[in-house]
Design a protein around this motif. Structure first.
Motif, mmCIF file in Angstrom:
data_model
loop_
_atom_site.group_PDB
_atom_site.id
_atom_site.type_symbol
_atom_site.label_atom_id
_atom_site.label_comp_id
_atom_site.label_asym_id
_atom_site.label_seq_id
_atom_site.Cartn_x
_atom_site.Cartn_y
_atom_site.Cartn_z
ATOM 1 N N GLU A 125 0.885 -1.169 0.000
ATOM 2 C CA GLU A 125 0.000 0.000 0.000
ATOM 3 C C GLU A 125 0.918 1.213 0.000
ATOM 4 O OE1 GLU A 125 -3.164 0.629 -0.052
ATOM 5 O OE2 GLU A 125 -4.135 -1.331 0.213
ATOM 6 N N THR A 264 -15.783 10.170 -1.759
ATOM 7 C CA THR A 264 -15.516 10.197 -0.320
ATOM 8 C C THR A 264 -14.034 10.446 -0.074
ATOM 9 O OG1 THR A 264 -17.289 8.606 0.044
ATOM 10 C CG2 THR A 264 -15.702 8.896 1.832
ATOM 11 N N GLU A 265 -13.734 11.291 0.887
ATOM 12 C CA GLU A 265 -12.344 11.621 1.197
ATOM 13 C C GLU A 265 -11.593 10.370 1.652
ATOM 14 O OE1 GLU A 265 -10.312 15.317 3.443
ATOM 15 O OE2 GLU A 265 -11.467 14.016 4.776
ATOM 16 N N ARG A 266 -10.416 10.186 1.126
ATOM 17 C CA ARG A 266 -9.560 9.064 1.500
ATOM 18 C C ARG A 266 -8.472 9.556 2.452
ATOM 19 N NH1 ARG A 266 -13.213 7.473 -1.560
ATOM 20 N NH2 ARG A 266 -13.026 5.679 -2.954
ATOM 21 N N LYS A 267 -8.174 8.739 3.433
ATOM 22 C CA LYS A 267 -7.167 9.118 4.427
ATOM 23 C C LYS A 267 -6.137 8.004 4.558
ATOM 24 C CE LYS A 267 -10.666 11.709 6.998
ATOM 25 N NZ LYS A 267 -11.487 11.779 8.228
ATOM 26 N N SER A 268 -4.870 8.362 4.390
ATOM 27 C CA SER A 268 -3.776 7.413 4.602
ATOM 28 C C SER A 268 -3.365 7.499 6.065
ATOM 29 C CB SER A 268 -2.592 7.750 3.699
ATOM 30 O OG SER A 268 -2.955 7.658 2.343
ATOM 31 N N VAL A 324 -5.115 2.885 3.331
ATOM 32 C CA VAL A 324 -6.031 4.004 3.078
ATOM 33 C C VAL A 324 -7.434 3.611 3.516
ATOM 34 C CG1 VAL A 324 -6.997 5.540 1.325
ATOM 35 C CG2 VAL A 324 -4.629 4.751 1.119
ATOM 36 N N THR A 325 -8.136 4.533 4.173
ATOM 37 C CA THR A 325 -9.514 4.277 4.596
ATOM 38 C C THR A 325 -10.451 5.337 4.030
ATOM 39 O OG1 THR A 325 -10.999 4.041 6.493
ATOM 40 C CG2 THR A 325 -9.154 5.572 6.756
ATOM 41 N N ASP A 326 -11.685 4.918 3.784
ATOM 42 C CA ASP A 326 -12.713 5.859 3.335
ATOM 43 C C ASP A 326 -13.651 6.214 4.478
ATOM 44 O OD1 ASP A 326 -14.073 3.528 3.723
ATOM 45 O OD2 ASP A 326 -14.936 3.414 1.707
ATOM 46 N N GLU A 335 -11.552 5.623 13.352
ATOM 47 C CA GLU A 335 -12.311 6.442 12.401
ATOM 48 C C GLU A 335 -12.893 7.682 13.084
ATOM 49 O OE1 GLU A 335 -12.082 6.033 9.396
ATOM 50 O OE2 GLU A 335 -11.872 3.905 8.889
ATOM 51 N N LYS A 364 -4.494 13.339 3.287
ATOM 52 C CA LYS A 364 -5.903 13.406 2.918
ATOM 53 C C LYS A 364 -6.015 13.606 1.417
ATOM 54 C CE LYS A 364 -8.137 15.384 7.040
ATOM 55 N NZ LYS A 364 -8.967 16.531 7.528
ATOM 56 N N PRO A 367 -10.697 11.773 -4.180
ATOM 57 C CA PRO A 367 -10.493 11.213 -5.524
ATOM 58 C C PRO A 367 -11.192 12.051 -6.590
ATOM 59 C CG PRO A 367 -11.212 9.535 -3.972
ATOM 60 C CD PRO A 367 -11.405 10.843 -3.290
#
Length: 624
Positions: A125, A264-268, A324-326, A335, A364, A367
């Motif tokens: 990842e 949706t914002e993705r966060k590493s 990465v989480t949505d 979360e 942050k 997409p």
């Protein structure tokens, strides 16, 4: 781990990566068999020393063996009982070696295996190893992650062990030079050639003799089973060339892509984890991470502290990355905290059931959809494939119905507007590419199938054959009267070979009793010839003849004899006259190649001997 350090010295990262990838490929290609045996670590099927073979091990091994057998024998169906027997015997060999290795103090830690697996992109990842990706991969293919990890670890240990043999094997300069001298050695021989056909004039035949020979060898005179079919080919490819996709179709598909695109914002996220266990309470873990958080606020590097402090071996080499989480993939405690965090911010400690964590929001990102221009070609290709596949599916459904409702393949061909193909009579070994599929051949060469039977067989996900057998000729013995000439030739050849062999044996016996080679030749129709400077790579004699000649003891040159059969069946009776060693010099590159070849041969011999010794000395208790 110290025991493996010397083994790993000198191994390149690329080599280890190849080993890991090969293991992964084997599992990916063979998952279809994974469910045959029960999962889990219960039900021990055998014990080798201190090692237990479980159903989980057998499950993995059967999957691997099935894949390898399918690669080697793509058109053969391997029976489950045979596959199980092969897999169990393979596991007994493997676990015997693993038990030997473990008893000698060699092992691999999980952290090292994760480091090796990180070299495969599917377990990464953002360029770093992801334990979640590894676990997801294992589960998606029907395996328990820890069982899968253990199998990868076993295969790595075995490969490192083989490499250690390569590193420890040693050839001296003297051994290399001696082997080089032997390789370049030349031998002079005197020989007498005994052509098989020279005895043919002595062979007498009669009707009764030939008939007896024919009956004794009746299985050599069999007419092959032959069949003839009329067939149609159905294929997805036939539709692709006629599918038309308009710009409107592409635009509609792109709009569907836009409508469904997830913004949706993705966060590493990365973390530092401490376990709560018998050696550490939650309060102690929290205190350590509070101190760690202070060190981070003073400017220390997060990745460095991950390596120093974190108990999560799976993310240590990736800076603690959790991927990465949505907003839905991580524990709810994570979360919830992430929802109010800024990029680069560190939060915690957060306590879960059995661990305490610091988390860092590393990045942050919202997409953005790709442009229609960048996706147009791919969208068009996808639409063509989807439409062709749908049309093929409809054709397949219609054809299946017709097979049961129509009386002949010609009628089906007319209805589908497809030209039928007449195979002509052919034997099993002469099957065309269209028909060379085990399910088809089983039917068209079945003696119990009637010629009016129509069948549809799917030969792949995108191809099918509709066929009707129109003629069939069963295997039968060829009548003696029609092949009398062939029988006569076969009989004469058999007798002349026997006579030649007996003559060669008698000649050798006379020579070994002291008779003179030249005098013996003079009393026959055969002449003596000489071969000077015979080398091991000569193409004039068979490899067997050359090996026999070079195995004759040089100390008996001039009085030692041998015989061999040439490629055309003629016999050679020979005497070793002299042995000549050549002063051989090789250029450095050729000498290195020769050295590498000798080393490989020695390693192979040593590995085989050690494998045999380990197997012979392993205590195996079977529980099945």
């Amino acid at each position: 781990m110290a025991g493996m350090q010397n083994i790993r010295e000198g191994l390149t990262g690329n080599l280890t990566k190849i080993i890991v990838i090969a293991i992964v490929i084997t599992f990916v290609g063979s998952i279809g068999w994974a469910g045959f045996f029960s999962q889990g670590n219960a039900n021990v099927i055998a014990t080798i020393g201190s090692k237990q073979i479980t159903n989980a091990d057998l499950n993995f091994e059967a999957a691997s063996q099935q894949f390898l057998l399918n690669q080697r024998f793509p058109d053969q169906q391997i029976e489950d009982e045979v596959l199980m027997e092969i897999s169990i015997e393979s596991l007994i060999r493997k676990f015997g070696i693993l038990d030997f290795i473990e008893n000698n103090g060699l092992y691999l830690a999980d952290s090292f295996v994760f480091k090796e697996l990180a070299k495969d992109e599917q377990f990464q990842e953002n360029g770093r190893f992801s334990k979640q990706s590894f676990d997801a991969f294992a589960r998606s293919n029907g395996f328990i992650p820890q069982d899968y990890l253990n199998r990868v670890k076993q295969d790595l240990v075995l490969d490192f062990w083989k490499q250690s043999l390569l590193k420890s094997s040693f050839l001296s300069e003297g051994e290399v030079q001696e082997s080089l001298v032997l390789a370049e050695q030349e031998r002079d021989i005197t020989f007498m050639k005994l052509p098989v056909n020279s005895f043919s004039k002595e062979v007498e035949t009669s009707e009764d003799t030939l008939l007896d020979f024919y009956n004794d060898n009746i299985n050599d005179y069999v007419k092959e089973m032959k069949t003839r079919v009329n067939y149609l080919t159905l294929s997805v490819e036939d539709f692709k060339s006629i599918v038309e996709i308009s710009d409107t179709d592409v635009a509609d598909e792109y709009q569907s892509y836009i409508d469904e695109f997830d913004t949706t914002e993705r966060k590493s996220v990365s973390h530092i984890m401490l376990n709560i266990d018998a050696d550490r309470t939650s309060q102690e873990a929290t205190k350590i991470l509070e101190n760690t958080k202070s060190r981070l606020s003073e400017g220390e590097d997060f990745s460095a502290l991950v390596t120093e402090i974190s108990d999560d071996e799976g993310t240590k080499d990736s800076g603690g990355s959790l991927g990465v989480t949505d907003g839905t993939l991580l524990p709810s405690e994570f979360e919830e905290a992430l929802s109010d965090m800024s990029e680069g911010e560190i939060y915690g400690p957060i306590e879960l059931n059995s661990s305490v964590h610091l988390i860092k929001l590393t990045k942050k990102e919202i997409p953005e959809p790709r442009s229609i221009e960048s996706m147009q070609a791919q969208i068009k290709e996808n639409l063509i494939n989807e439409t062709a596949l749908a049309n093929y599916g409809n054709l397949l459904d219609s054809a299946s119905d017709m097979v049961f409702t129509m009386g002949s393949l010609d009628d089906i061909a007319k209805e589908l507007n497809i030209k039928s193909i007449d195979s002509g009579l052919f034997s099993l070994n002469e099957a065309s590419e269209d028909l060379n599929s085990a399910p088809i051949l089983d039917i068209i060469f079945d003696t119990n199938v009637s010629n009016d039977l129509i069948e549809l067989i799917e030969t792949s996900n995108e191809t099918a054959i509709i066929f009707e057998r129109t003629d069939f000729q069963d295997e039968s013995f060829i009548d003696f009267s029609s092949i009398k000439g062939q029988v006569s030739e076969d009989y004469k050849l058999m007798v002349t070979k026997r006579m030649t062999s007996e003559f060669a044996d008698q000649t050798l016996a006379d020579l070994r009793e002291g008779q003179d080679f030249r005098s013996l030749a003079a009393n026959t129709d055969f002449k003596l010839e000489t071969y000077k400077g015979l080398k091991r790579d000569s193409s004039l004699l068979t490899s067997e003849a050359i090996a026999n000649i070079f195995n004759l003891p040089r100390s008996k040159a001039g009085k030692v004899y041998g015989s061999s059969v040439s490629r055309n069946g003629d016999y050679l009776v020979y005497r070793l006259d002299s042995v000549n060693n050549q002063d051989t010099e090789m250029d450095p590159e050729s000498k290195k190649g020769f050295f590498d070849y000798l080393s490989d041969q020695r390693v192979l011999a040593e590995y085989s001997e050690l494998l045999f010794a380990v197997q012979e000395n392993s205590k195996v208790t079977k529980s099945y």
